[in-house]
Design an enzyme around this catalytic site. Structure first.
Site, PDB file in Angstrom:
ATOM      1  N   ARG A 179      -1.406  -3.479  -3.634  1.00  0.00           N
ATOM      2  CA  ARG A 179      -0.298  -4.420  -3.910  1.00  0.00           C
ATOM      3  C   ARG A 179       0.143  -4.317  -5.368  1.00  0.00           C
ATOM      4  O   ARG A 179       0.438  -5.306  -6.017  1.00  0.00           O
ATOM      5  CB  ARG A 179      -0.699  -5.870  -3.589  1.00  0.00           C
ATOM      6  CG  ARG A 179      -1.052  -6.119  -2.142  1.00  0.00           C
ATOM      7  CD  ARG A 179       0.138  -5.886  -1.193  1.00  0.00           C
ATOM      8  NE  ARG A 179      -0.338  -5.941   0.192  1.00  0.00           N
ATOM      9  CZ  ARG A 179      -0.799  -4.888   0.854  1.00  0.00           C
ATOM     10  NH1 ARG A 179      -0.819  -3.696   0.288  1.00  0.00           N
ATOM     11  NH2 ARG A 179      -1.213  -4.999   2.095  1.00  0.00           N
ATOM     12  N   SER A 233       1.758 -13.015   3.688  1.00  0.00           N
ATOM     13  CA  SER A 233       0.426 -13.243   3.108  1.00  0.00           C
ATOM     14  C   SER A 233       0.586 -13.848   1.723  1.00  0.00           C
ATOM     15  O   SER A 233       1.210 -13.238   0.856  1.00  0.00           O
ATOM     16  CB  SER A 233      -0.340 -11.921   2.992  1.00  0.00           C
ATOM     17  OG  SER A 233      -0.497 -11.343   4.263  1.00  0.00           O
ATOM     18  N   GLU A 251      -0.533 -12.993  -3.755  1.00  0.00           N
ATOM     19  CA  GLU A 251       0.248 -11.766  -3.584  1.00  0.00           C
ATOM     20  C   GLU A 251       1.716 -12.077  -3.875  1.00  0.00           C
ATOM     21  O   GLU A 251       2.474 -11.225  -4.323  1.00  0.00           O
ATOM     22  CB  GLU A 251       0.082 -11.280  -2.141  1.00  0.00           C
ATOM     23  CG  GLU A 251       0.770  -9.979  -1.843  1.00  0.00           C
ATOM     24  CD  GLU A 251       0.469  -9.480  -0.436  1.00  0.00           C
ATOM     25  OE1 GLU A 251       1.437  -9.139   0.254  1.00  0.00           O
ATOM     26  OE2 GLU A 251      -0.707  -9.429  -0.040  1.00  0.00           O
TER      27      GLU A 251
END
Length: 342
Positions: free
Chosen positions: A159, A229, A325
């Site tokens: 990420r 998420s 995230e």
């Protein structure tokens, strides 16, 4: 400050921006950025706003990147695609499958635009963007100079990429180059995909299975605002993982290259009995604990408070500290999400 950002973020949080501009080509994007900068305003470039949380009104110009177009080059070993940053990611996945060019099926139904995909190095069910990325085309905002970064130069991580660091504010992504190998190999390492037979499975079957898993577990942003998420899956040292597994032997864990171990944030949150927990208008989703939702006209403070509570509970129980995230946007730009919820 009277331009609502509610339609431009999938969380459906209602803050305003001074100006909102849709850019359909590179020149429009540059013009908008240069005009706002000359006026001394901060500038934020968004795709579909599917990975941001606005904490307050934005004191500047938000540019919506809508640069479209898909070009395909057919080479002996692979199909090379040049895709405009404003194309919808899931529509691209469907299009490539319809055209007989598999390779993106594990990444089906990830919300957002193609231009956002390298920023996060998006990933799901065992595949990350870096597996298929050939290059990323950017424009240097101050000069209009075009820059092409190879996949290696993008410095992809979990990420993470150069677009969250050196390239964050000075460059805009205008296109992404993808390389889809003609020798297709299914990736069946996660979830229901492990039940499929690698010798007979088709790309369409993988796509269908991924779509089924996502739609049954994840809330539709049109019904309950969310940014997918909310937390990253934590990557911990082998020692930390060993200690945790001694105490919680059923904890899902995924050994990584280099000896570290990835844990499942959703499982950790679930073990703290937090599914369905609500603070103000924000709630932990009942099916997938990794997702925080806008249950009832949530304010950004509700989401921040809930995220803080989740982080504390998981930290106290497992001594593992979750990091968002989702990107947090303050009045003049991105702020540290970890600091905000600590």
């Amino acid at each position: 400050m009277n331009h609502s950002l509610k339609p431009w973020n999938t969380f459906g949080i209602d803050h305003n921006a001074q100006h909102i501009v849709c850019a359909e080509d590179e020149q429009q994007l540059l013009n908008a950025w240069q005009y706002a900068t000359a006026e001394g305003q901060p500038v934020l470039i968004l795709g579909e706003g599917s990975n941001v949380l606005f904490l307050e009104d934005y004191r500047g110009t938000v540019i919506i990147n809508r640069i479209k177009g898909i070009e395909i080059h057919d080479e002996p070993d692979a199909w090379y695609l040049h895709v405009g940053a404003g194309e919808n990611w899931h529509r691209l996945v469907k299009y490539t499958l319809q055209e007989g060019m598999p390779g993106l099926e594990n990444l089906a139904l990830i919300p957002g635009c193609v231009g956002s995909s390298p920023i996060q190095n998006i990933g799901a069910y065992g595949v990350e963007l870096q597996r298929v990325c050939a290059y990323v085309d950017c424009v240097e905002l101050a000069t209009g100079k075009q820059v092409r970064l190879t996949a290696k130069e993008c410095r992809f991580g979990y990420r993470d990429s150069i677009f969250k660091h050196e390239y964050q504010d000075r460059f805009a992504i205008v296109a992404v180059g993808l390389r889809l190998l003609k020798e297709w190999q299914p990736v069946l390492t996660y979830g229901d995909l492990t039940r499929l037979d690698p010798t007979t499975v088709t790309p369409q079957q993988v796509f269908n299975a991924v779509c089924h898993m996502r739609t049954t577990k994840l809330p539709d942003p049109k019904v309950n605002g969310n940014a997918g998420s909310f937390f990253k899956n934590p990557v911990v040292s082998a020692e930390t993982a060993k200690a945790l597994l001694a105490q919680f032997p059923t904890a899902p864990n995924y050994p990584q290259a280099g000896g570290s171990v990835k844990l499942a944030a959703g499982w950790l949150i679930d073990q703290c009995q937090l599914k369905g927990m609500q603070m103000g208008g924000a709630a932990v989703h009942r099916q997938q604990a990794l997702v925080l939702i806008n249950e009832d006209n949530a304010k950004s403070e509700d989401v921040v408070q809930l995220a803080h509570h989740v982080r504390q509970k998981v930290g106290e129980k497992f001594n593992v500290w979750l990091e968002p995230e989702v990107r947090f946007i303050g009045a003049s730009g991105e702020v540290s999400a970890v600091e905000t919820i600590s």
